[in-house]
Design an enzyme around this catalytic site. Sequence first.
Site, PDB file in Angstrom:
ATOM      1  N   LYS A 167     -77.488  73.697 -27.410  1.00 56.54           N
ATOM      2  CA  LYS A 167     -76.478  72.713 -27.803  1.00 56.54           C
ATOM      3  C   LYS A 167     -76.949  71.878 -28.993  1.00 56.54           C
ATOM      4  CE  LYS A 167     -72.769  70.325 -27.827  1.00 56.54           C
ATOM      5  NZ  LYS A 167     -72.417  69.292 -26.848  1.00 56.54           N
ATOM      6  N   LEU A 217     -71.902  63.278 -18.551  1.00 58.07           N
ATOM      7  CA  LEU A 217     -72.229  61.904 -18.935  1.00 58.07           C
ATOM      8  C   LEU A 217     -72.650  61.829 -20.400  1.00 58.07           C
ATOM      9  CD1 LEU A 217     -74.294  61.338 -15.702  1.00 58.07           C
ATOM     10  CD2 LEU A 217     -71.972  60.533 -16.122  1.00 58.07           C
ATOM     11  N   THR A 236     -74.781  66.366 -22.724  1.00 58.94           N
ATOM     12  CA  THR A 236     -75.691  66.746 -23.805  1.00 58.94           C
ATOM     13  C   THR A 236     -76.794  65.699 -23.861  1.00 58.94           C
ATOM     14  OG1 THR A 236     -73.981  67.845 -25.088  1.00 58.94           O
ATOM     15  CG2 THR A 236     -75.936  67.137 -26.278  1.00 58.94           C
TER      16      THR A 236
END
Length: 301
Positions: free
Chosen positions: A209, A103, A134
């Site tokens: 990330k 998402l 993320t």
Amino acid sequence: MAASLRLRGAASGLRYWSRRQRPAVASLAVVCSRSMASKTPVGFIGLGNMGNPMAKNLMKHGYPLIIYDVFPDACKEFQDAGEQVVSCPADVAEKADRIITMLPTSINAIEAYSGANGILKKVKKGSLLIDSSTIDPAVSKELAKEVEKMGAVFMDAPVSGGVGAARSGNLTFMVGGVEDEFSAAQELLGCMGSNVLYCGAVGTGQAAKICNNMLLAISMIGTAEAMNLGIRLGLDPKLLAKILNMSSGRCWSSDTYNPVPGVMDGVPSSNNYQGGFGTTLMAKMRRIDWEFYLCLGLFVL
């Protein structure tokens, strides 16, 4: 916290779950031949630019899917290929004990898990829930606590590699969660990526990330500015890119994802900038980590 998460998710709605530009795929039924009896169904929520090819790679590896996306059109080709489409995330949780979510934002993830029709409404004990979005590491940690209360397992597993790697099954997954559950997650993630790395406790995948996105943003800005300067000074962009990629300025943004149209094939810049990692998604990082945004802002200035 659960009530707060639900309230924030409900306030946002679900309109951003699926980005409209999706790669055309011919005859999913042809590429998804499999032994249905050998694999148990996997839930997949979020069929945008990244989720769409990720789900298809699971199909190619023989996994039947239980599908949901806020845009029904996103599910049609999967339904035509024989996959089961349901009406909400809760129904996915009712039918599958392994679920992957992909998402755009923290708010979308909160709604998918803790909303009125979210996964936690019908999640089964022992289920493995993998979030490849993320999002804010703090949100991942809060969701993990709510999932744990239901007797299930939550892992954050954001990805790197872009749409091209999603299509080819060569994504890099950065996984945070209980280490004992990593092998179970790796089984699924390995169908969609060539690198699946365990980072530590829940939230560390998201932390990795964020760091990667920070460096990508800086290198992409630098590549764009360097290419623009060279073109304005009369250099052929393909020649300039070749020189950069033979020299110390070489980076992923210059040799794999060059931002100048016509320099290389198969990248967004040569496709009217369609199907890539949008600036709006990069901009959300400032809401995740102000230190990242400050560093990026200072670099630009």
